[in-house]
Structure formats: C-alpha cells, structure tokens
Design a protein around this motif. Structure first.
Motif, PDB file in Angstrom:
ATOM      1  N   ASP A 114      43.974  15.338 117.961  1.00  0.00           N
ATOM      2  CA  ASP A 114      43.987  13.933 118.327  1.00  0.00           C
ATOM      3  C   ASP A 114      43.610  13.886 119.800  1.00  0.00           C
ATOM      4  N   VAL A 115      42.597  13.096 120.120  1.00  0.00           N
ATOM      5  CA  VAL A 115      42.039  13.073 121.470  1.00  0.00           C
ATOM      6  C   VAL A 115      42.093  11.660 122.030  1.00  0.00           C
ATOM      7  N   LYS A 116      42.547  11.566 123.271  1.00  0.00           N
ATOM      8  CA  LYS A 116      42.560  10.276 123.969  1.00  0.00           C
ATOM      9  C   LYS A 116      42.045  10.497 125.382  1.00  0.00           C
ATOM     10  N   VAL A 117      41.054   9.696 125.772  1.00  0.00           N
ATOM     11  CA  VAL A 117      40.510   9.742 127.123  1.00  0.00           C
ATOM     12  C   VAL A 117      40.645   8.351 127.714  1.00  0.00           C
ATOM     13  N   THR A 118      41.269   8.277 128.884  1.00  0.00           N
ATOM     14  CA  THR A 118      41.395   7.003 129.590  1.00  0.00           C
ATOM     15  C   THR A 118      40.846   7.160 130.997  1.00  0.00           C
ATOM     16  N   ASP A 119      40.263   6.087 131.517  1.00  0.00           N
ATOM     17  CA  ASP A 119      39.819   6.134 132.908  1.00  0.00           C
ATOM     18  C   ASP A 119      40.991   5.742 133.809  1.00  0.00           C
ATOM     19  N   ASN A 120      40.809   5.872 135.108  1.00  0.00           N
ATOM     20  CA  ASN A 120      41.899   5.601 136.044  1.00  0.00           C
ATOM     21  C   ASN A 120      42.299   4.129 136.098  1.00  0.00           C
ATOM     22  N   SER A 121      41.501   3.247 135.496  1.00  0.00           N
ATOM     23  CA  SER A 121      41.861   1.829 135.411  1.00  0.00           C
ATOM     24  C   SER A 121      42.675   1.533 134.152  1.00  0.00           C
ATOM     25  N   GLY A 122      42.884   2.558 133.319  1.00  0.00           N
ATOM     26  CA  GLY A 122      43.660   2.385 132.097  1.00  0.00           C
ATOM     27  C   GLY A 122      42.828   2.045 130.874  1.00  0.00           C
ATOM     28  N   ASN A 123      41.518   1.978 131.015  1.00  0.00           N
ATOM     29  CA  ASN A 123      40.642   1.705 129.872  1.00  0.00           C
ATOM     30  C   ASN A 123      40.569   2.927 128.961  1.00  0.00           C
ATOM     31  N   VAL A 124      40.788   2.716 127.677  1.00  0.00           N
ATOM     32  CA  VAL A 124      40.699   3.806 126.708  1.00  0.00           C
ATOM     33  C   VAL A 124      39.229   3.986 126.334  1.00  0.00           C
ATOM     34  N   LEU A 125      38.690   5.156 126.629  1.00  0.00           N
ATOM     35  CA  LEU A 125      37.276   5.456 126.362  1.00  0.00           C
ATOM     36  C   LEU A 125      37.083   6.144 125.018  1.00  0.00           C
ATOM     37  N   VAL A 126      38.038   6.977 124.643  1.00  0.00           N
ATOM     38  CA  VAL A 126      38.007   7.702 123.368  1.00  0.00           C
ATOM     39  C   VAL A 126      39.441   7.748 122.859  1.00  0.00           C
ATOM     40  N   SER A 129      40.663  11.179 116.106  1.00  0.00           N
ATOM     41  CA  SER A 129      40.818  12.546 115.642  1.00  0.00           C
ATOM     42  C   SER A 129      39.448  13.219 115.701  1.00  0.00           C
ATOM     43  N   MET A 130      39.425  14.414 116.257  1.00  0.00           N
ATOM     44  CA  MET A 130      38.166  15.163 116.384  1.00  0.00           C
ATOM     45  C   MET A 130      38.432  16.612 115.998  1.00  0.00           C
ATOM     46  N   THR A 131      37.454  17.251 115.384  1.00  0.00           N
ATOM     47  CA  THR A 131      37.595  18.641 114.973  1.00  0.00           C
ATOM     48  C   THR A 131      36.697  19.524 115.837  1.00  0.00           C
ATOM     49  N   SER A 132      37.270  20.619 116.324  1.00  0.00           N
ATOM     50  CA  SER A 132      36.481  21.540 117.143  1.00  0.00           C
ATOM     51  C   SER A 132      35.400  22.196 116.291  1.00  0.00           C
ATOM     52  N   HIS A 133      34.358  22.601 116.966  1.00  0.00           N
ATOM     53  CA  HIS A 133      33.238  23.278 116.309  1.00  0.00           C
ATOM     54  C   HIS A 133      33.592  24.746 116.059  1.00  0.00           C
ATOM     55  N   ALA A 134      32.690  25.464 115.443  1.00  0.00           N
ATOM     56  CA  ALA A 134      32.887  26.893 115.170  1.00  0.00           C
ATOM     57  C   ALA A 134      33.076  27.690 116.463  1.00  0.00           C
ATOM     58  N   ASN A 135      32.600  27.142 117.594  1.00  0.00           N
ATOM     59  CA  ASN A 135      32.772  27.822 118.878  1.00  0.00           C
ATOM     60  C   ASN A 135      34.120  27.497 119.534  1.00  0.00           C
ATOM     61  N   GLY A 136      34.948  26.665 118.883  1.00  0.00           N
ATOM     62  CA  GLY A 136      36.262  26.330 119.411  1.00  0.00           C
ATOM     63  C   GLY A 136      36.275  25.176 120.394  1.00  0.00           C
ATOM     64  N   PHE A 137      35.145  24.533 120.585  1.00  0.00           N
ATOM     65  CA  PHE A 137      35.034  23.428 121.542  1.00  0.00           C
ATOM     66  C   PHE A 137      34.838  22.096 120.830  1.00  0.00           C
ATOM     67  N   VAL A 138      35.287  21.044 121.495  1.00  0.00           N
ATOM     68  CA  VAL A 138      35.035  19.670 121.085  1.00  0.00           C
ATOM     69  C   VAL A 138      34.210  19.045 122.201  1.00  0.00           C
ATOM     70  N   GLY A 139      33.155  18.347 121.851  1.00  0.00           N
ATOM     71  CA  GLY A 139      32.324  17.707 122.868  1.00  0.00           C
ATOM     72  C   GLY A 139      32.383  16.197 122.760  1.00  0.00           C
ATOM     73  N   ILE A 140      32.435  15.545 123.910  1.00  0.00           N
ATOM     74  CA  ILE A 140      32.432  14.086 123.936  1.00  0.00           C
ATOM     75  C   ILE A 140      31.468  13.585 125.005  1.00  0.00           C
TER      76      ILE A 140
END
Length: 180
Positions: A114-126, A129-140
């Motif tokens: 479960d991924v949540k990204v917020t900016d410093n103004s409190g705006n939710v950008l993402v 739920s996201m699944t990592s790739h075979a390389n173990g990374f999630v990209g946004i």
C-alpha cells in the motif's frame, strides 16, 4: 569496416546525426523499445521480468533515461515528470542515487504494497496498492519540483521517507525499512 561504412554514408550525403538516429532505432528495436515514449520505455525496462543485470545498461536520472550497449549511449529527456523507483525491504538493501533499471535489485520481488505519497502541502499524489516488479522495485511518476513524503505498508509493517523531485533529486529510494 565500420569506418569505411561511415565514410560511404557521409559521401552519400547521410549525416552523422542520421547515422546516430539509425543506431538509436536499431538499439530500441533490438530491446523491444521501438515506438515507445520515454515514459513507456522506463516502465517497460523497470517492469521487465528478465533477471538482473540486463544485457544492456539502462538508468534513470532526475532528468533523463540513459541507455547504453557499452559502445554507444542514448539519452531521452523525462520532460515534466519525475520517476521515483523505490524498494521497501525487511533485511537487506543497497545504497543508490540514480536507479539502474537494468541492474538494481530489491529484496521483495512481486510483492503487493500500500503506497501513499503526499506533498508538503498535504496533497495526496498517490494512494493505491502497487506490486513490486521482478526486480523488487515499484516505480511511480510524480510531478517535478515537489517535496513530500512516501509511506509504504506491507503485512502490518510500515516505512516512510522524505522525497523530492528536483533536478538533482535521487531516483532510487532504498531507505524504506519495513518495521512493525
């Protein structure tokens, strides 16, 4: 031989930039990237199920995608978006500034977060739920020139870290230890 071919093409009025463009097209075609936008190329490489390291080098900086076959390097601007690749972990990680799409490996491959990204103004950008790739990374993909925070949760464990998407900001976030 290559030198003679270069001279022959130049004699026919084919510029060196056209020759480079042909090499670029050949490289992209050879790696299944022909016809893709820069954003699509980044996503295709990062999500590739192929074992790392890949047969070619691919990295993403804050401003461009860089591809190389060891002889030539090709660069593609990211435009008005910023790519952040992150790898939450339980026991192991590695230091990283710019994400190597072709080499970086995270601990938790094919894992839902479960991924949540917020900016410093409190705006939710993402917030999804996201699944990592075979390389173990999630990209946004994020807007440029923001600062904020990423929060990741997995099986009751959480991690968070500050993020920034400025010209020299890191594109590889490996400092997300999942803890209870």
């Amino acid at each position: 031989m290559k030198r003679n071919m270069l001279f022959a093409l130049l004699a026919l009025g084919i510029s060196s930039s056209a020759i480079a463009a042909q090499s670029d097209a050949d490289f992209l075609a050879a790696h299944g990237l022909a016809g893709k936008t820069t954003e699509q190329m980044v996503e295709a490489i990062d999500s590739s199920p192929a074992a790392r390291p890949l047969a070619y080098n691919a990295g993403v900086t804050s401003t461009e995608l860089k591809l190389s076959d060891g002889k030539q390097q090709f660069s593609y601007p990211l435009g008005d978006k910023f790519y952040l690749s992150f790898a939450p972990y339980l026991t192991q990680t590695h230091p990283c500034q710019n994400h190597s799409l072709s080499g970086c490996r995270g601990e938790l491959a094919n894992t839902p977060f479960d991924v949540k990204v917020t900016d410093n103004s409190g705006n939710v950008l993402v917030h999804k739920s996201m699944t990592s790739h075979a390389n173990g990374f999630v990209g946004i993909w994020l807007p440029r020139n923001i600062e904020g925070k990423i929060e990741v949760s997995y099986q009751g464990k959480k991690a968070s870290a500050p993020i920034a998407t400025h010209e020299n900001s890191q594109t590889c976030l490996t400092t997300l230890p999942l803890q209870s």
